[in-house]
Design an enzyme around this catalytic site. Structure first.
Site, mmCIF file in Angstrom:
data_model
loop_
_atom_site.group_PDB
_atom_site.id
_atom_site.type_symbol
_atom_site.label_atom_id
_atom_site.label_comp_id
_atom_site.label_asym_id
_atom_site.label_seq_id
_atom_site.Cartn_x
_atom_site.Cartn_y
_atom_site.Cartn_z
ATOM 1 N N ASP A 19 5.517 -5.980 -10.381
ATOM 2 C CA ASP A 19 4.262 -6.635 -10.723
ATOM 3 C C ASP A 19 4.332 -6.870 -12.227
ATOM 4 O O ASP A 19 4.127 -5.945 -13.008
ATOM 5 C CB ASP A 19 3.075 -5.748 -10.353
ATOM 6 N N GLU A 79 5.712 -10.459 -7.842
ATOM 7 C CA GLU A 79 4.437 -11.156 -7.689
ATOM 8 C C GLU A 79 4.445 -12.387 -8.581
ATOM 9 O O GLU A 79 4.786 -12.301 -9.766
ATOM 10 C CB GLU A 79 3.283 -10.233 -8.065
ATOM 11 N N ASP A 154 -0.974 -1.250 -10.949
ATOM 12 C CA ASP A 154 0.203 -2.094 -11.128
ATOM 13 C C ASP A 154 1.383 -1.532 -10.317
ATOM 14 O O ASP A 154 2.192 -2.292 -9.789
ATOM 15 C CB ASP A 154 0.595 -2.171 -12.607
#
Length: 193
Positions: A19, A79, A154
């Site tokens: 992420d 992501e 996260d």
């Protein structure tokens, strides 16, 4: 190979999830045993807000290289940047994603990116789920003790990207259908005369 008591050879496949972020980068490492995903490790890289943007990008690159060297992942799931109102923030986030991708690619690791909505849909069944809902579902799905869940969302977002990739890449491949003529040629025994 063994890493901190973890035998990486027991996994048929290892997926690194990231992420990206310029303040905090989450990572999650997912192993596959048979047809089942299992948590190997998750955590975050905290970036110093006092450092220049370029130094933070270098730290993201170096951290990704370290994760690749430590866990020997077969794939990277990351992501994708999503729509944002602040163009400067989106640019910085895109750079963070890019350097993480470049680090993995420099070591021959294939990269797949997923939109946040797709990741949430894969984990919770709801593309508009909250980060907390995603975290809770991951805990349940991967049997992670509540005490092992980091406070930073996260980390679980990164693990969710890895699990989303596991699901997406595990789907059966459907062959592209041809014409009826092709079907008849391949299956003459199924034709009634």
């Amino acid at each position: 190979m063994t890493l901190d008591g973890i035998d990486l050879k027991r996994y048929s496949r290892i997926i690194l999830g990231i992420d990206p972020g310029t303040n905090v980068m989450g990572y999650g490492v997912l192993g596959v045993i048979g047809k089942n995903p299992a948590l190997i490790r998750m955590g975050v890289l905290r970036l110093n807000a006092k450092e220049t943007h370029y130094l933070r990008l270098k730290r993201i690159f170096d951290c990704t290289l370290d994760l690749v060297a430590s866990f020997l992942p077969d794939e990277l799931a990351i992501e994708a940047p999503f729509f944002g109102i602040n163009v400067q923030s989106m640019l910085k986030l895109g750079r963070a994603q890019g350097v993480a991708m470049a680090a993995a690619l420099s070591r021959g690791i294939p990269v797949c990116e997923y939109e946040p909505r797709k990741i949430k849909q894969a984990i919770t069944g709801n593309g508009a789920a909250s980060k907390e809902q995603v975290q809770d579902m991951l805990r349940r799905m991967l049997n992670i003790p509540a005490s092992d869940i980091p406070h930073e969302l996260d980390a679980t977002d990164a693990l969710a990207a890895a699990l989303c990739h596991f699901y997406e890449s595990s789907k059966p491949k459907i062959a592209k259908s041809g014409s009826w003529k092709d079907f008849i040629a391949k299956n003459p025994d199924k034709v009634c005369k």
